[in-house]
Design a protein around this motif. Structure first.
Motif, PDB file in Angstrom:
ATOM      1  N   MET A   1     114.673  68.505  12.379  1.00 22.15           N
ATOM      2  CA  MET A   1     113.486  68.479  11.282  1.00 22.15           C
ATOM      3  C   MET A   1     112.071  68.786  10.956  1.00 22.15           C
ATOM      4  O   MET A   1     111.543  68.305  12.297  1.00 22.15           O
ATOM      5  CB  MET A   1     114.002  66.540  10.520  1.00 22.15           C
ATOM      6  CG  MET A   1     113.295  66.342   9.919  1.00 22.15           C
ATOM      7  SD  MET A   1     113.545  64.435   9.244  1.00 22.15           S
ATOM      8  CE  MET A   1     113.030  64.535   6.832  1.00 22.15           C
ATOM      9  N   THR A   2     111.650  69.376  10.041  1.00 17.52           N
ATOM     10  CA  THR A   2     110.452  69.858  10.292  1.00 17.52           C
ATOM     11  C   THR A   2     109.521  68.794   9.620  1.00 17.52           C
ATOM     12  O   THR A   2     109.484  68.123   8.883  1.00 17.52           O
ATOM     13  CB  THR A   2     109.714  71.234   9.546  1.00 17.52           C
ATOM     14  OG1 THR A   2     111.100  72.007   9.037  1.00 17.52           O
ATOM     15  CG2 THR A   2     108.690  71.303   9.194  1.00 17.52           C
ATOM     16  N   SER A   3     108.011  68.628  11.079  1.00 21.14           N
ATOM     17  CA  SER A   3     107.007  67.577  10.642  1.00 21.14           C
ATOM     18  C   SER A   3     106.174  67.946   9.598  1.00 21.14           C
ATOM     19  O   SER A   3     105.944  68.927   9.581  1.00 21.14           O
ATOM     20  CB  SER A   3     106.926  66.975  12.291  1.00 21.14           C
ATOM     21  OG  SER A   3     106.163  67.787  12.628  1.00 21.14           O
ATOM     22  N   LEU A   4     105.404  66.628   9.364  1.00 16.82           N
ATOM     23  CA  LEU A   4     104.095  67.145   8.851  1.00 16.82           C
ATOM     24  C   LEU A   4     103.047  67.270   9.432  1.00 16.82           C
ATOM     25  O   LEU A   4     102.675  68.518   8.697  1.00 16.82           O
ATOM     26  CB  LEU A   4     103.777  66.054   7.924  1.00 16.82           C
ATOM     27  CG  LEU A   4     103.056  65.805   7.112  1.00 16.82           C
ATOM     28  CD1 LEU A   4     102.649  66.629   5.613  1.00 16.82           C
ATOM     29  CD2 LEU A   4     101.841  63.989   6.389  1.00 16.82           C
ATOM     30  N   GLU A   5     103.286  68.130  10.111  1.00 11.44           N
ATOM     31  CA  GLU A   5     103.188  68.512  11.568  1.00 11.44           C
ATOM     32  C   GLU A   5     103.090  70.099  11.462  1.00 11.44           C
ATOM     33  O   GLU A   5     101.622  70.753  11.508  1.00 11.44           O
ATOM     34  CB  GLU A   5     101.885  67.722  12.991  1.00 11.44           C
ATOM     35  CG  GLU A   5     101.319  66.682  12.798  1.00 11.44           C
ATOM     36  CD  GLU A   5     101.670  66.323  14.033  1.00 11.44           C
ATOM     37  OE1 GLU A   5     101.474  66.908  15.410  1.00 11.44           O
ATOM     38  OE2 GLU A   5     101.061  64.679  14.765  1.00 11.44           O
ATOM     39  N   ASP A   6     103.619  70.193  11.163  1.00 15.47           N
ATOM     40  CA  ASP A   6     104.533  71.484  11.490  1.00 15.47           C
ATOM     41  C   ASP A   6     104.064  72.714  10.523  1.00 15.47           C
ATOM     42  O   ASP A   6     103.021  73.752  10.464  1.00 15.47           O
ATOM     43  CB  ASP A   6     106.166  71.531  12.256  1.00 15.47           C
ATOM     44  CG  ASP A   6     106.302  71.410  13.050  1.00 15.47           C
ATOM     45  OD1 ASP A   6     105.106  71.234  14.223  1.00 15.47           O
ATOM     46  OD2 ASP A   6     107.077  70.825  13.576  1.00 15.47           O
ATOM     47  N   VAL A   7     104.176  71.670   9.600  1.00 17.18           N
ATOM     48  CA  VAL A   7     103.570  72.044   7.729  1.00 17.18           C
ATOM     49  C   VAL A   7     101.849  72.534   7.930  1.00 17.18           C
ATOM     50  O   VAL A   7     101.799  73.404   7.546  1.00 17.18           O
ATOM     51  CB  VAL A   7     104.412  71.199   6.253  1.00 17.18           C
ATOM     52  CG1 VAL A   7     103.587  71.733   5.534  1.00 17.18           C
ATOM     53  CG2 VAL A   7     105.824  71.072   6.560  1.00 17.18           C
ATOM     54  N   SER A   8     101.485  71.487   8.240  1.00 19.84           N
ATOM     55  CA  SER A   8     100.145  71.518   7.964  1.00 19.84           C
ATOM     56  C   SER A   8      99.300  72.792   9.152  1.00 19.84           C
ATOM     57  O   SER A   8      98.821  73.673   8.868  1.00 19.84           O
ATOM     58  CB  SER A   8      99.362  70.891   8.698  1.00 19.84           C
ATOM     59  OG  SER A   8      97.797  70.741   8.843  1.00 19.84           O
ATOM     60  N   LEU A   9     100.596  73.899  10.620  1.00 18.12           N
ATOM     61  CA  LEU A   9      99.614  74.572  10.830  1.00 18.12           C
ATOM     62  C   LEU A   9      99.993  75.346  11.360  1.00 18.12           C
ATOM     63  O   LEU A   9      99.576  76.289  10.621  1.00 18.12           O
ATOM     64  CB  LEU A   9     100.844  74.099  12.062  1.00 18.12           C
ATOM     65  CG  LEU A   9     100.097  75.069  13.382  1.00 18.12           C
ATOM     66  CD1 LEU A   9      98.270  75.062  13.720  1.00 18.12           C
ATOM     67  CD2 LEU A   9     101.639  74.737  15.047  1.00 18.12           C
ATOM     68  N   HIS A  10     100.906  75.221   9.700  1.00 18.96           N
ATOM     69  CA  HIS A  10     101.660  76.793   9.453  1.00 18.96           C
ATOM     70  C   HIS A  10     101.108  77.258   7.998  1.00 18.96           C
ATOM     71  O   HIS A  10     100.351  78.462   8.116  1.00 18.96           O
ATOM     72  CB  HIS A  10     103.320  76.490   8.133  1.00 18.96           C
ATOM     73  CG  HIS A  10     103.660  77.320   7.775  1.00 18.96           C
ATOM     74  ND1 HIS A  10     104.209  78.463   8.871  1.00 18.96           N
ATOM     75  CD2 HIS A  10     104.052  78.354   6.929  1.00 18.96           C
ATOM     76  CE1 HIS A  10     104.961  79.951   7.566  1.00 18.96           C
ATOM     77  NE2 HIS A  10     104.554  78.881   6.366  1.00 18.96           N
ATOM     78  N   LEU A  11     100.630  76.047   7.352  1.00 21.31           N
ATOM     79  CA  LEU A  11      99.932  76.698   5.960  1.00 21.31           C
ATOM     80  C   LEU A  11      98.711  76.792   6.300  1.00 21.31           C
ATOM     81  O   LEU A  11      97.640  77.784   5.981  1.00 21.31           O
ATOM     82  CB  LEU A  11      99.469  75.257   5.214  1.00 21.31           C
ATOM     83  CG  LEU A  11     100.572  75.190   3.920  1.00 21.31           C
ATOM     84  CD1 LEU A  11     100.602  73.861   4.067  1.00 21.31           C
ATOM     85  CD2 LEU A  11     100.913  75.975   3.624  1.00 21.31           C
ATOM     86  N   ASN A  12      98.303  76.861   7.840  1.00 21.60           N
ATOM     87  CA  ASN A  12      96.742  77.119   7.678  1.00 21.60           C
ATOM     88  C   ASN A  12      96.295  77.956   8.184  1.00 21.60           C
ATOM     89  O   ASN A  12      95.515  79.280   8.367  1.00 21.60           O
ATOM     90  CB  ASN A  12      96.085  75.852   9.340  1.00 21.60           C
ATOM     91  CG  ASN A  12      95.545  74.412   8.377  1.00 21.60           C
ATOM     92  OD1 ASN A  12      95.364  74.227   7.474  1.00 21.60           O
ATOM     93  ND2 ASN A  12      95.457  73.290   9.591  1.00 21.60           N
ATOM     94  N   ASN A  13      97.489  78.845   9.455  1.00 20.66           N
ATOM     95  CA  ASN A  13      98.058  80.096   9.752  1.00 20.66           C
ATOM     96  C   ASN A  13      97.539  80.964   8.594  1.00 20.66           C
ATOM     97  O   ASN A  13      97.017  81.885   9.087  1.00 20.66           O
ATOM     98  CB  ASN A  13      99.145  80.110  10.216  1.00 20.66           C
ATOM     99  CG  ASN A  13      98.509  79.304  11.923  1.00 20.66           C
ATOM    100  OD1 ASN A  13      97.655  79.143  12.645  1.00 20.66           O
ATOM    101  ND2 ASN A  13      99.988  78.741  12.565  1.00 20.66           N
ATOM    102  N   LYS A  14      99.038  80.836   7.448  1.00 17.92           N
ATOM    103  CA  LYS A  14      99.051  81.673   6.150  1.00 17.92           C
ATOM    104  C   LYS A  14      97.171  81.514   6.160  1.00 17.92           C
ATOM    105  O   LYS A  14      96.745  82.702   5.358  1.00 17.92           O
ATOM    106  CB  LYS A  14      99.646  80.996   5.204  1.00 17.92           C
ATOM    107  CG  LYS A  14     101.017  80.759   5.774  1.00 17.92           C
ATOM    108  CD  LYS A  14     101.545  81.750   6.124  1.00 17.92           C
ATOM    109  CE  LYS A  14     103.166  82.857   6.264  1.00 17.92           C
ATOM    110  NZ  LYS A  14     103.558  83.734   5.570  1.00 17.92           N
ATOM    111  N   ILE A  15      96.398  80.861   5.398  1.00 12.99           N
ATOM    112  CA  ILE A  15      95.018  80.749   5.161  1.00 12.99           C
ATOM    113  C   ILE A  15      94.554  81.453   6.089  1.00 12.99           C
ATOM    114  O   ILE A  15      93.492  81.763   5.273  1.00 12.99           O
ATOM    115  CB  ILE A  15      94.898  79.126   4.719  1.00 12.99           C
ATOM    116  CG1 ILE A  15      95.703  78.554   4.069  1.00 12.99           C
ATOM    117  CG2 ILE A  15      92.694  79.231   4.515  1.00 12.99           C
ATOM    118  CD1 ILE A  15      94.618  76.350   3.807  1.00 12.99           C
ATOM    119  N   SER A  16      94.152  81.403   7.323  1.00 15.27           N
ATOM    120  CA  SER A  16      93.494  82.265   8.581  1.00 15.27           C
ATOM    121  C   SER A  16      93.875  83.556   7.958  1.00 15.27           C
ATOM    122  O   SER A  16      92.962  84.248   8.089  1.00 15.27           O
ATOM    123  CB  SER A  16      94.150  81.387   9.891  1.00 15.27           C
ATOM    124  OG  SER A  16      93.328  80.356   9.586  1.00 15.27           O
TER     125      SER A  16
END
Length: 251
Positions: A1-16
């Motif tokens: 199950m995907t955690s909130l931290e994983d979602v946040s990390l994925h979004l930050n990578n996309k923004i970078s």
């Protein structure tokens, strides 16, 4: 199950990644950086060639590693087979005679005169050579169908052959003796052996179940009959039936 931290990390990578793309796009519009970008573009093919070379070397190393691993496994299997053979030497194979401990030849106390061989007396009586069942080779044993072998091992079958050869030798020792030298018991055995002979067994060596009981420690049971099936399959024996008697003829 995907955690909130994983979602946040994925979004930050996309923004970078988006930020870097925008920076590169702005650099392309800057006249002062055009020359730098051109040089980088010229260096890209050589960098690609280096990467291809590294990739080829890595693949070569992987192939060599696999070959070494296969060689290691092969050596390990051969070592296990050799160890198994060493621990399970068949009893019927001839063994090297043990040597007595020898004294130091430089010490006079332990020097002995050489033993002269005693000349053997030549016997005028012809020697009767009794035929024997040849032991199975491992290659022959491996080609025996599994339903015939069951749980029987190579050594067990050759041990039975050893006992059968002893029975044949004992039987024909009596048959090859002069009648005058036989005791009452052996004379009866001699007569029984002669009565068992037929036209098909003339000049052949054979045994019957009674010989197994008289001259060996084997039990005449289903297991022994299974071994007889294997010996017939490997062309060591054949059966001659008649007068309610099964004769096992040596081939």
């Amino acid at each position: 199950m995907t955690s909130l931290e994983d979602v946040s990390l994925h979004l930050n990578n996309k923004i970078s990644s988006i930020k870097r793309s925008l920076q590169l796009k702005s650099m392309g519009n800057d006249p002062s950086l055009t020359t730098v970008l051109q040089k980088i573009g010229l260096e890209l093919p050589s960098i690609q060639n280096c990467l291809d070379t590294f990739q080829g070397q890595i693949q070569q190393q992987q192939t060599e590693m696999k070959s070494l691993e296969d060689l290691k496994n092969s050596v390990q299997r051969n070592s296990e087979v050799a160890h198994h053979l060493l621990e399970n030497i068949p009893a019927h194979l001839p063994r090297k005679a043990s040597q007595n401990s020898m004294a130091n030849p430089k010490d006079d106390k332990f020097q002995r005169d050489p033993i002269q061989p005693v000349p053997e007396k030549k016997s005028t009586k012809p020697k009767h050579i009794v035929r024997e069942i040849e032991y199975l080779l491992m290659e022959e044993f491996n080609h025996v169908p599994g339903y015939m072998k069951g749980r029987m091992t190579y050594d067990q079958i050759n041990a039975v052959i050893h006992e059968l050869n002893a029975a044949v030798k004992a039987k024909y020792k009596i048959l090859n003796q002069p009648l005058k030298s036989l005791t009452h018991l052996t004379r009866n055995q001699y007569n029984n052996f002669k009565e068992q002979e037929t036209k098909e067994t003339k000049g052949q060596y054979f045994f019957v179940e009674a010989d197994i009981k008289d001259f060996t420690r084997l039990k005449v049971d289903k297991k022994l009959q299974g071994i007889f099936n294997i010996l017939r399959h490997c062309h060591r024996l054949r059966e001659v039936r008649g007068n309610h008697l099964v004769r096992y003829v040596l081939l």
